[in-house]
Design an enzyme around this catalytic site. Structure first.
Site, mmCIF file in Angstrom:
data_model
loop_
_atom_site.group_PDB
_atom_site.id
_atom_site.type_symbol
_atom_site.label_atom_id
_atom_site.label_comp_id
_atom_site.label_asym_id
_atom_site.label_seq_id
_atom_site.Cartn_x
_atom_site.Cartn_y
_atom_site.Cartn_z
ATOM 1 C CD GLU A 178 -8.358 -27.807 -1.604
ATOM 2 O OE1 GLU A 178 -8.144 -28.579 -0.888
ATOM 3 O OE2 GLU A 178 -8.312 -26.605 -1.466
ATOM 4 C CE LYS A 220 -4.830 -27.497 -2.722
ATOM 5 N NZ LYS A 220 -4.351 -26.483 -1.661
#
Length: 331
Positions: A178, A220
């Site tokens: 992420e 992500k």
């Protein structure tokens, strides 16, 4: 150490990001979750945090729209009211259990407010424990600000993400990678695209250098958007800008992309995802990994009152249904 063949990791990553289902982020830290409870008039405690996360996980039919749930360390080690451990209950309910393993951010010395994420110390031991207790995937968040991101800060965070991802795969855990470019501020769409491109390029350079199997990860990222204090841009333009950056920066073999909501309103971030899902030529499945966009209304509805659990779960499921519908072209 438990090991899985690369094909097994790829299958888990695909399970998390395909079929129109997405990932529910319920991994707020103790401090953040306590603050959100108190804002709703709920006295913060370990039991209150557990009750709230149990409300989310046990919503009837959650697995129709949710493939995985990200938990923090506290919740991962707690039991539901019926005595089942959270990761065991999640699997029994058809949802893969995941764990947030980073230790938050700190200032990167000498770089004018840029941040670095910590948590690599002792990570291998922690991952082994999480794997033994049933974790299917993990998450590590790197944070970038449009105003402070530099090639060095991008490379430093990319290196940390790569080390984390390689350790996860060694312990048979799929890493969620992420790199979040924050949407706070008044920057324009072009500035967000430049910062996101810089962050993603550094991350994938580090992942490849570290020997991470890209077929066994989930990316992500943020959507490429203007700052929240800037003017709105049409969802179709957001999708086009986001896809252009992803196509340039993300290798085709990445198993799937699950977008964060980044503080955007639920309806708007679902509109971004719907437009991006409709781009036929993308090489990766795309879906959602939302937190506040799915759960904020449910938390408000519940407010710590047992009798309001069904109503809160209804609100949660409606938001999950809407997000899944936005990803339907990715199914």
């Amino acid at each position: 150490m438990t090991t899985l063949p690369a094909t097994a990791l790829a299958e888990i990553a695909q399970q998390l990001t395909t079929g129109g289902r997405g990932i529910l982020a319920a991994d707020e830290s103790i401090t953040t979750m306590s603050s959100r409870l108190e804002q709703e008039g709920v006295r913060a405690s370990a039991s209150a945090r557990r009750d709230y996360r149990e409300l989310l996980l046990t919503a009837d039919g959650l697995s129709t729209w949710i493939s995985g749930i990200i938990l923090c360390d506290e919740t991962f080690g707690q039991d539901l009211a019926d005595g089942r451990a959270f990761p065991i209950a999640a699997r029994e309910l058809g949802v893969l259990p995941g764990i947030k393993v980073d230790a938050g951010t700190t200032a990167l010395p000498g770089h004018d407010g840029a941040l670095i994420t910590e948590g690599l110390d002792g990570l291998a031991v922690r991952l082994a424990s999480y794997a033994d207790r049933g974790a299917a995937f993990a998450k590590w968040r790197a944070v970038f600000d449009v105003r402070t991101v530099t090639p060095y800060s991008a490379a430093a965070n990319g290196h940390a993400l790569a080390r984390y991802a390689a350790l996860c795969q060694q312990h048979a855990i799929v890493p969620i990678v992420e790199p979040e470019v924050l949407c706070t501020g008044d920057h324009d769409l072009a500035a967000s695209a430049t910062a996101t491109r810089l962050a993603l390029s550094a991350v994938f350079t580090a992942l490849v250098d570290a020997g991470v199997d890209l077929t066994g990860i989930v990316l992500k990222p943020n959507f490429v958007t203007p700052g929240l204090d800037a003017g709105d841009v049409a969802p179709a333009d957001i999708a086009a800008a986001t896809y252009a950056v992803l196509r340039e920066s993300v290798p085709d073999e990445v198993a799937g992309i699950a977008f964060l909501s980044g503080g955007h309103p639920t309806a708007r971030v679902c509109a971004f995802l719907r437009e991006l899902s409709a781009i036929d030529e993308r090489p990766w499945p795309v879906t959602f990994s939302f937190g506040r966009a799915l759960v904020s209304a449910a938390l408000h509805t519940w407010g710590g009152t047992t009798s309001e659990v069904p109503a809160a779960q209804h609100v949660l499921l409606q938001n999950c249904r809407n997000a899944s519908a936005a990803a339907e072209y990715a199914a």
